[in-house]
Scaffold this active site. Structure first.
Site, PDB file in Angstrom:
ATOM      1  N   LYS A  95       0.811  -1.226   0.000  1.00 32.11           N
ATOM      2  CA  LYS A  95       0.000   0.000   0.000  1.00 32.11           C
ATOM      3  C   LYS A  95       0.839   1.269   0.000  1.00 32.11           C
ATOM      4  O   LYS A  95       0.422   2.296  -0.538  1.00 32.11           O
ATOM      5  CB  LYS A  95      -0.949  -0.003   1.205  1.00 32.11           C
ATOM      6  CG  LYS A  95      -1.962  -1.142   1.205  1.00 32.11           C
ATOM      7  CD  LYS A  95      -3.105  -0.911   0.245  1.00 32.11           C
ATOM      8  CE  LYS A  95      -4.114  -2.045   0.251  1.00 32.11           C
ATOM      9  NZ  LYS A  95      -5.130  -1.900  -0.800  1.00 32.11           N
ATOM     10  N   GLU A 117      -9.767   5.819   3.129  1.00 32.29           N
ATOM     11  CA  GLU A 117     -10.580   4.735   3.657  1.00 32.29           C
ATOM     12  C   GLU A 117      -9.621   3.592   3.945  1.00 32.29           C
ATOM     13  O   GLU A 117      -8.540   3.536   3.363  1.00 32.29           O
ATOM     14  CB  GLU A 117     -11.599   4.293   2.612  1.00 32.29           C
ATOM     15  CG  GLU A 117     -11.096   3.295   1.549  1.00 32.29           C
ATOM     16  CD  GLU A 117     -10.021   3.837   0.625  1.00 32.29           C
ATOM     17  OE1 GLU A 117      -9.858   5.071   0.554  1.00 32.29           O
ATOM     18  OE2 GLU A 117      -9.323   3.024  -0.025  1.00 32.29           O
ATOM     19  N   SER A 384       1.728  -9.621  -0.900  1.00 35.17           N
ATOM     20  CA  SER A 384       1.347  -8.213  -0.756  1.00 35.17           C
ATOM     21  C   SER A 384       1.523  -7.634   0.631  1.00 35.17           C
ATOM     22  O   SER A 384       1.669  -6.420   0.774  1.00 35.17           O
ATOM     23  CB  SER A 384      -0.106  -8.038  -1.214  1.00 35.17           C
ATOM     24  OG  SER A 384      -0.952  -8.896  -0.468  1.00 35.17           O
TER      25      SER A 384
HETATM   26  C1  LIG Z   1      -1.677  -6.993   2.438  1.00 34.15           C
HETATM   27  C2  LIG Z   1      -2.830  -6.659   1.568  1.00 34.15           C
HETATM   28  N1  LIG Z   1      -2.965  -7.301   0.402  1.00 34.15           N
HETATM   29  C3  LIG Z   1      -4.006  -7.047  -0.420  1.00 34.15           C
HETATM   30  C4  LIG Z   1      -4.974  -6.123  -0.086  1.00 34.15           C
HETATM   31  C5  LIG Z   1      -6.129  -5.933  -1.040  1.00 34.15           C
HETATM   32  O1  LIG Z   1      -6.083  -4.751  -1.748  1.00 34.15           O
HETATM   33  P1  LIG Z   1      -5.722  -4.720  -3.284  1.00 34.15           P
HETATM   34  O2  LIG Z   1      -6.580  -5.703  -3.969  1.00 34.15           O
HETATM   35  O3  LIG Z   1      -6.006  -3.319  -3.684  1.00 34.15           O
HETATM   36  O4  LIG Z   1      -4.295  -5.052  -3.427  1.00 34.15           O
HETATM   37  C6  LIG Z   1      -4.867  -5.424   1.115  1.00 34.15           C
HETATM   38  C7  LIG Z   1      -5.890  -4.415   1.478  1.00 34.15           C
HETATM   39  O5  LIG Z   1      -6.037  -3.984   2.550  1.00 34.15           O
HETATM   40  C8  LIG Z   1      -3.763  -5.700   1.961  1.00 34.15           C
HETATM   41  O6  LIG Z   1      -3.626  -5.062   3.125  1.00 34.15           O
END
Ligand SMILES: Cc1ncc(COP(=O)(O)O)c(C=O)c1O
Lengths: 417, 266
Positions: A95, A117, A384
């Site tokens: 993020k 948000e 992620s």
């Molecule tokens: C670690 C992590 N991965 C994935 C996501 C999902 O978001 P996005 O699909 O925008 O990557 C989030 C959202 O809070 C997250 O914290």
């Protein structure tokens, strides 16, 4: 098909085939135009891009490593699995990439306050972090249900000096936090920038957020070519709004031989109706400023989503994903709570990496995908985020006794600002 | 031949103008608190002197609305409100001799099917539709569908709209231009935004359409103030609050007070 090609197809900027666009109150149009102009001028300005690249390197810690997951790979049909380690970024997830870009744009536009948000709290933490770094005021909207299950991140945001507003309307999750953030933005748009946290929302957000995350795809491409000497067979990611997935996909979209795979939250199972599987159970509609796949009833009322993962618990999805889905360029499947939690445990124990529960959905997907593509295949998963924020949820899931409710308790800190 | 939706809106504004006053426009969501009660409430608005009624189509994510309307809409939805409820209320208003328009976020209309919605709305006696989150860039298919039923597509302008945008919006709008008085969501405010007169003046410069001002108006004095420079005064949250506190009688009373206000000014 690339974004630019999709735009060419309809002739309208901000569209991906029939998806995307701008469905917003007129009061926001000028702010979106201003943002669009600032974004395009910013990314063409060497001073801006140098500042961002410097921060990515010196503050976030980029490039993030590409780690071969040998032991986890054994459970994926023996495929050669690589993790793109966004969990190692400062603040613990991908993020921050988007937030730093947008916070710098906010400064460039002369705004003194940023709002956001958040679902899992990772985007909120990243926004609060950037606000502290750049000396901006910060308010984060978070569904009341999410402040409960992500209490640790609420505390982090408060420590960083942000105001956290718990939103108790509607389903009390991410969708309602976005409604509140939009309402704040309409009223305060003169001095406030809304740092939307994923590739959803009105144009230019989907394109801009993807741009700031495209560093994930660029690095991954370079890294995999360096270690494997070839492109991967597939790249995979969990899909909430879809920002981490878009960031990774963007590096490979133009290579038709690389499969793009997204995993959305199946909750208790798509057949139960308690899920966040927009592609499996939604249909095209308009939500939060864009046309995309939406979980909705027969009358177009948004249906609340459900997932063990706060960050995937959202009834809409980024419009470019909708387009990639319809064109068949990317394939989306759902992963339910228990499958994700099995993968969460497996990754923790086979690799010594506790992933975010969002990420665990991608991990579960890769277990299936590796078996499908076989032992000679090369697959990159976007790791992620890290799972520190999810320790309480995971402990409850696996029946691990915590001595006292250190993690579960909501931590009240004085809002010092 | 019965007059068209666009024609009926034009007539009520012309009539108010001939009486040297502003038009009073009232909003309530269909099905709030229940379908039956909402019919009684809009009838009370008509009886109290409201000239044109905006019937709200309840939507799960009303991001231009403040807490008062959010709660009303939630209540309507949990009591089963659907687009059919909107058509029922529209018909009741029309049968009462008052001009109804619908106020709806975009997705419910798109899901209903835009041609079908325009057709059924006309059958029910509706005259136009206010679409608060439909930009003119995305609005072309709707403008065509509304046009084929001679319904007025009513778009909003805001204090942040450039003159160039205002003129493009006014070009595709019919019936009246909805001027959002302030940067913000719906809800009663102590004072009406000082941005409204200037916005109305800017709209006047680009169109001959009537201009109605909404957002934040709650009493007769505020209505009188706006009636000095605008052709219509729009009141929403205050009617919801009246319905919540005093039901049909309070709604009728508020309508009377506001109807007095729009006649006081000139
Ligand atoms: C670690 C992590 N991965 C994935 C996501 C999902 O978001 P996005 O699909 O925008 O990557 C989030 C959202 O809070 C997250 O914290």
């Amino acid at each position: 098909m690339s974004t630019t090609e999709a735009n060419l197809e309809t002739g309208l900027p901000g569209h991906y085939g029939p998806y995307g666009g701008r469905f917003v109150p007129e009061a926001l149009t000028s702010a979106l135009d201003q943002l669009d102009a600032a974004f395009r001028a910013g990314i063409a300005d060497p001073e801006f891009t140098t500042r961002l690249v410097d921060l990515e390197r010196d503050y976030t810690g980029r490039p993030s490593p590409l780690t071969r997951a040998h032991r986890f790979g054994e459970h994926c049909g023996g495929a050669r699995i690589y993790f793109k380690r966004e969990d190692l970024n400062h603040t613990g997830s991908h993020k921050i990439n988007n937030v730093l870009g947008q916070a710098l744009l906010a400064q460039r536009m002369g705004k003194t306050r940023i709002i956001a948000e958040t679902g899992a709290g990772q985007h909120g933490v990243a926004t609060a972090t950037a606000a502290a770094l750049l000396g901006l005021q910060c308010t984060v909207y978070m569904g009341a249900e999410d402040t409960r299950r992500q209490a640790l991140n609420v505390a982090r945001m408060k420590i960083l000096g942000a105001e956290v507003v718990s939103v108790a309307t509607g389903s009390m999750t991410l969708k309602d936090a976005i409604n509140e953030a939009m309402r704040d933005w309409v009223a305060c748009v003169d001095d406030t920038h809304y740092v939307l946290g994923t590739v959803t929302g009105p144009a230019p957000f989907p394109e801009m957020v993807r741009h700031f995350h495209s560093v994930i795809g660029r690095e991954s491409r370079e890294q995999i070519l360096a270690v494997e000497g070839r492109l991967p067979d597939a790249v995979a990611a969990c899909v909430g709004g879809g920002s981490n997935a878009m960031g990774l996909f963007s590096g490979f979209i133009a290579d038709p031989e690389v499969q793009l795979r997204g995993y959305e939250a199946g909750g208790d199972g798509v057949e139960t109706g308690r899920h966040a599987a927009r592609f499996a159970a939604g249909r095209p509609g308009v939500l939060h400023g864009a046309r995309t796949y939406v979980m909705q009833d027969q009358w177009g009322q948004t249906v609340p989503s459900h997932s063990i993962s706060a960050g995937l618990d959202y009834p809409g999805v980024g419009p470019e994903h909708a387009w990639l889905h319809d064109t068949g360029r990317a394939i989306y499947e759902s992963v339910n709570d228990s499958e994700a939690m099995d993968a969460f445990a497996l990754c923790s124990r086979s690799e010594g990496i506790i992933p975010a529960i969002e990420t665990a959905h991608g991990l579960a997907g890769v277990i299936r995908l590796g078996k499908e593509l076989g032992p000679d295949s090369v697959i990159i998963l976007n790791l992620s985020g890290r799972g520190d924020k999810d320790v309480a949820t995971a402990a409850r899931w696996f029946g691990i006794e915590l001595e006292h409710s250190e993690f579960g308790a909501s931590i009240e800190l004085s809002e010092g600002r | 031949m019965s007059p068209t939706g666009v024609g009926r809106i034009g007539s009520v504004f012309a009539e108010a103008k001939s009486e040297n006053r502003a038009l009073l426009i009232g909003y309530l969501p269909a099905g709030f608190p229940t379908l039956g009660e909402s019919v009684a409430l809009v009838e009370a608005m008509c009886d109290g002197g409201v000239d044109l009624i905006e019937v709200g189509l309840p939507y799960s994510d009303p991001l231009m609305d403040g807490p008062v309307i959010q709660q009303a809409v939630d209540q309507a939805l949990s009591n089963g409100a659907t687009p059919q409820s909107v058509l029922t209320v529209v018909k009741a208003v029309s049968d009462h001799g008052v001009v109804p328009v619908v106020m709806s976020y975009w997705n419910p209309i798109e899901q209903f099917g835009i041609e079908a919605f325009a057709h059924e709305l006309r059958q029910a006696g509706g005259a136009g539709v206010i679409t608060p989150d439909l930009t003119i860039e995305e609005g072309q298919p709707w403008i065509a569908a509304a046009g084929s039923q001679e319904l007025a597509p009513i778009f909003l302008v805001a204090p942040s709209s450039t003159n160039e945008r205002i003129s493009r919006i006014a070009q595709v709008t019919q019936g009246f231009v909805y001027a959002a008085s302030t940067m913000g969501v719906t809800g009663a405010r102590d004072r009406v935004s000082n941005m409204a007169p200037q916005l109305v003046a800017r709209v006047r410069a680009s169109t001959d359409l009537p201009i109605a001002v909404g957002l934040g108006v709650s009493n007769g004095a505020q209505a009188a103030e706006i009636a000095k420079y605008a052709d219509g005064v729009i009141v929403g949250s205050a009617f919801v609050t009246a319905a919540n506190t005093g039901g049909v009688a309070a709604v009728r009373q508020l309508a009377r007070e506001l109807a007095g206000g729009v006649r006081l000014a000139r």
